[in-house]
Write an enzyme that holds these catalytic residues in place. Structure first.
Site, mmCIF file in Angstrom:
data_model
loop_
_atom_site.group_PDB
_atom_site.id
_atom_site.type_symbol
_atom_site.label_atom_id
_atom_site.label_comp_id
_atom_site.label_asym_id
_atom_site.label_seq_id
_atom_site.Cartn_x
_atom_site.Cartn_y
_atom_site.Cartn_z
ATOM 1 N N HIS A 38 -4.960 6.406 11.017
ATOM 2 C CA HIS A 38 -3.910 6.415 9.884
ATOM 3 C C HIS A 38 -4.087 6.489 8.482
ATOM 4 O O HIS A 38 -3.594 6.866 7.739
ATOM 5 C CB HIS A 38 -2.967 5.689 10.369
ATOM 6 C CG HIS A 38 -2.962 4.316 9.726
ATOM 7 N ND1 HIS A 38 -3.933 3.458 9.690
ATOM 8 C CD2 HIS A 38 -2.032 3.379 8.975
ATOM 9 C CE1 HIS A 38 -3.744 2.185 9.192
ATOM 10 N NE2 HIS A 38 -2.442 2.245 8.617
ATOM 11 N N GLY A 39 -5.410 5.831 8.121
ATOM 12 C CA GLY A 39 -5.919 5.488 6.907
ATOM 13 C C GLY A 39 -7.203 4.982 6.544
ATOM 14 O O GLY A 39 -8.153 5.157 7.731
ATOM 15 N N ALA A 40 -7.550 4.655 5.632
ATOM 16 C CA ALA A 40 -8.899 3.859 5.505
ATOM 17 C C ALA A 40 -8.959 2.522 6.278
ATOM 18 O O ALA A 40 -9.964 2.209 6.856
ATOM 19 C CB ALA A 40 -9.249 3.725 3.856
ATOM 20 N N LYS A 51 2.752 3.657 -7.704
ATOM 21 C CA LYS A 51 2.755 2.424 -6.881
ATOM 22 C C LYS A 51 3.918 1.314 -6.891
ATOM 23 O O LYS A 51 4.291 1.355 -8.070
ATOM 24 C CB LYS A 51 1.314 1.691 -6.810
ATOM 25 C CG LYS A 51 0.029 2.650 -6.332
ATOM 26 C CD LYS A 51 -1.004 1.593 -6.033
ATOM 27 C CE LYS A 51 -0.933 0.747 -4.789
ATOM 28 N NZ LYS A 51 -0.797 1.518 -3.697
ATOM 29 N N MET A 69 -5.985 3.855 -3.243
ATOM 30 C CA MET A 69 -5.608 4.404 -4.198
ATOM 31 C C MET A 69 -6.877 4.812 -5.278
ATOM 32 O O MET A 69 -7.715 4.107 -5.213
ATOM 33 C CB MET A 69 -5.032 3.324 -5.417
ATOM 34 C CG MET A 69 -4.593 3.501 -6.702
ATOM 35 S SD MET A 69 -3.728 2.061 -7.461
ATOM 36 C CE MET A 69 -5.255 0.855 -7.198
ATOM 37 N N ASN A 80 0.927 -1.209 -0.026
ATOM 38 C CA ASN A 80 -0.152 0.111 0.046
ATOM 39 C C ASN A 80 0.978 1.174 0.147
ATOM 40 O O ASN A 80 0.157 2.277 0.398
ATOM 41 C CB ASN A 80 -0.822 0.067 1.370
ATOM 42 C CG ASN A 80 -0.259 -0.045 2.474
ATOM 43 O OD1 ASN A 80 0.880 -0.191 2.441
ATOM 44 N ND2 ASN A 80 -1.060 0.086 3.623
ATOM 45 N N HIS A 116 3.930 7.882 1.040
ATOM 46 C CA HIS A 116 3.593 7.052 1.982
ATOM 47 C C HIS A 116 4.483 5.845 2.077
ATOM 48 O O HIS A 116 4.373 5.248 1.057
ATOM 49 C CB HIS A 116 2.196 6.307 1.857
ATOM 50 C CG HIS A 116 1.722 5.495 2.831
ATOM 51 N ND1 HIS A 116 0.820 4.324 2.383
ATOM 52 C CD2 HIS A 116 2.214 5.286 4.169
ATOM 53 C CE1 HIS A 116 0.688 3.252 3.565
ATOM 54 N NE2 HIS A 116 1.358 4.198 4.648
#
Lengths: 137, 476
Positions: free
Chosen positions: B399-401, B475, B376, B202, B234
């Site tokens: 921190h994120g989804a 990515k 993404m 990720n 990230h």
């Protein structure tokens, strides 16, 4: 020897099975390659020797997979064939593979390490050995 | 997750009362819908963390919590050394100091449009991404030790960035107390050619546009306006951090019985803070933090070179850099007493509120920027640490989804090439060496990041400042 990957919410589980403990360990290693790319695309051209020892078979599986992660990372290789022998918590193996070819292998992920999550090394009542854990990608 | 075992304390706060071997309760910050969607493993892991020696106040889970190793991802727990508290290699994880940094570009979205495809290609050519990619830097043993001690400060001394960058990084870009000697030779060997690489999974470098402002004064303080183009990176400590995690997890598993620690789950492997092993791990883990900070600093340098190639004269300045897999020694008020605690944040971000001494002066009135990466193709957010958050979860936020679906399921449902084409049709350019890797990171394989940040906002952890939408994504 058989191998498969299994679902984990964030990462990927790897599982090997076989008539012997060594076959199950070889299967788990093949499954770990499958977490990265199609093992059938990895040619067994170069050999790397691996040895490890642990207080029990669970930790030996984690050590074995982590030794492969280390070899993959430092030699930029992928492996597809594993000649494994295990005797009293000591593993000796030769891993066969080739350098990473991004165009041909199309690696989907990099394995950071083998974890103790869903870790199990067992002999089923029917005699089949299973070796599995989750690898962090 | 079965809600019947939880007591609701507010619209976004749920209590898991201490029972059995739990030393403290569990607290989950999330809406009813998000909690209901969480795997029951999250409750099990919050419970297990609550049983560890020396834990203080509660075992917390953030709105993006999901099933991790030992700790849930999105887990926060603090331990006191004088209470026999522990440090857990599992509580930090394999990717030590994985984090996000966001950079201003000074460009508006209109400036970018005509050059977007070229920028994507130049970034992809300059940023080593994916398995097998290597960086240009090779460190001697002395250079490796200096990097592990110095972090982003070392990188700036080597010419990768400026002093001004350091003021916008937690701890000014350098974790004190790093001990390179506590890092194995194998870990150093894995890092030999990985400085300045993005990794895979990720991890990403994304060019984004500020699409919506929620808090005008905070956005102004952070230097953000609608239509601004920013860059977010990230990634973490690469092979070195992964090997430190591997080495110490095993050592702590084997040593736990002798230390009198019963592990409900071996992945919770830990050692007393006051033990030689605990101290050695802290030294190694801090070296891992510095490796991550140096790595993001070098990637910033590469991004600056790429932007300068496409937009001559453009300057990229740092908004902030946050880490979300760490254990940090911090001072917190607990029941009216100032205490030194070792705060584990596993997939959780520091979110210090206004007035905190660790904030850069220009952000002091607003609170710490909390950088939330989306999946993404979906939104990311900048939040600000809320007032009083230190009393709620030791100054932490999501921190994120957070994943909603396994990689297995994602690759069964989507094909990478089709996803890339769909996103391109929506104006989002993806550059990646692996289409299967893209499928595993499909936007819908993640929770709705907007629901997660709304929950963090409503729970009083961090307030929404701006939303960012992706334009280009590199990515691994």
């Amino acid at each position: 020897m058989k191998w498969e990957t299994f679902a984990h919410e964030a990462d990927i589980g790897v599982r090997g099975s076989g008539a012997t403990l060594a076959e199950a360990f070889a299967g788990a290693a093949t499954a770990m390659t499958a977490a990265i790319c199609d093992p059938a695309q990895v040619m067994a051209r170069e050999a790397v020797r691996i040895e490890c020892a642990a207080p029990d078979y669970d930790i030996l599986l984690v050590d074995w997979l982590n030794a492969l992660v280390y070899e993959m990372a430092t030699h930029h290789m992928l492996f597809s064939r594993f000649d494994v022998s295990i005797e009293s918590h000591r593993l000796q193996a030769v891993a066969w593979g080739e350098p990473v070819d991004v165009v041909r292998h199309r690696p989907a992920a990099e394995v950071k390490g083998a974890s103790f999550c869903e870790l199990a090394v067992q002999r089923r009542p029917d005699g089949l050995w299973i070796a599995q854990c989750v690898v962090d990608v | 997750m079965d809600l019947s075992r939880l007591q609701q304390r507010g619209p976004c706060e749920w209590l898991l009362p201490a029972t059995g071997r739990m030393r403290v309760p569990g607290v989950i910050f999330a809406t009813r819908e998000l909690v209901a969607d969480m795997d029951d493993k999250v409750r099990e892991q919050v419970t297990n963390v609550a049983s560890l020696p020396g834990i203080v106040a509660a075992s917390y889970a953030m709105p993006d919590a999901h099933w991790g190793y030992g700790f849930p991802i999105g887990g926060v727990a603090a331990f006191a050394a004088e209470d026999g508290g522990v440090v857990s290699a599992g509580g930090v994880g394999f990717d030590i100091s994985c984090g996000v940094r966001t950079l201003h570009t000074g460009l508006g979205v209109a400036d970018l449009e005509a050059h977007k495809a070229r920028l994507a290609d130049v970034l992809y050519a300059r940023i080593p991404a994916g398995l097998g990619s290597t960086g240009a830097i090779r460190l001697s043993a002395a250079g490796m030790a200096a990097m592990l001690k110095g972090g982003a400060r070392w990188a700036v001394q080597q010419g990768y960035g400026t002093e001004a960058d350091l003021a916008r990084i937690e701890e000014h870009g350098c974790a004190a107390g790093a001990d390179p000697a506590a890092v194995s030779e194998q870990a150093k060997q894995r890092q030999r050619d990985e400085m300045g690489t993005l990794g895979s999974g990720n991890h990403y470098l994304e060019v984004q546009v500020v699409s919506e402002i929620f808090d005008e004064p905070a956005a102004r303080a952070y230097g953000l306006a609608a239509g601004d183009v920013v860059v977010s990176i990230h990634c973490g400590s690469r092979g070195l951090g992964h090997q430190i995690g591997t080495d110490y997890l095993r050592e702590m598993v084997v040593a736990a019985p002798a230390a009198g620690i019963t592990l409900p789950d071996r992945e919770l492997a830990c050692a007393p803070l006051q033990s030689a092993l605990g101290q050695r791990y802290l030294g190694a883990m801090r070296a891992g933090i510095n490796c991550a900070l140096a790595n993001r600093q070098i990637l910033t340098h590469l991004a600056r070179q790429a932007f300068a190639e496409v937009f001559p004269g453009v300057q990229l300045s740092l908004l902030y850099d946050v880490s979300h897999n760490t254990c940090k020694e911090e001072t917190h008020m607990v029941e009216g007493r100032r205490r030194r605690l070792f705060v584990h944040r596993k997939g959780a971000t520091r979110a210090f509120g206004p007035g905190h001494a660790e904030l850069p002066p220009e952000y002091a009135k607003i609170g710490q920027p909390v950088l939330i990466g989306g999946s993404m193709g979906t939104a990311s957010y900048v939040l600000a640490g809320a007032a009083g958050t230190e009393e709620r979860a030791f100054g932490s936020a999501c921190h994120g989804a957070g994943r909603a679906m396994s990689r297995h399921e994602a690759t069964r449902r989507w094909r990478g090439r089709a996803l890339i084409d769909d996103l391109a049709a929506r104006g989002i350019l993806i550059r990646s060496p692996s289409s299967r890797g893209v499928a595993e990171e499909a936007p819908l394989a993640y929770k709705d990041v907007s629901a997660v940040v709304d929950a963090a906002d409503h729970a009083g952890l961090a307030g929404k400042v701006v939303r960012l939408l992706p334009l280009v994504c590199i990515k691994g």
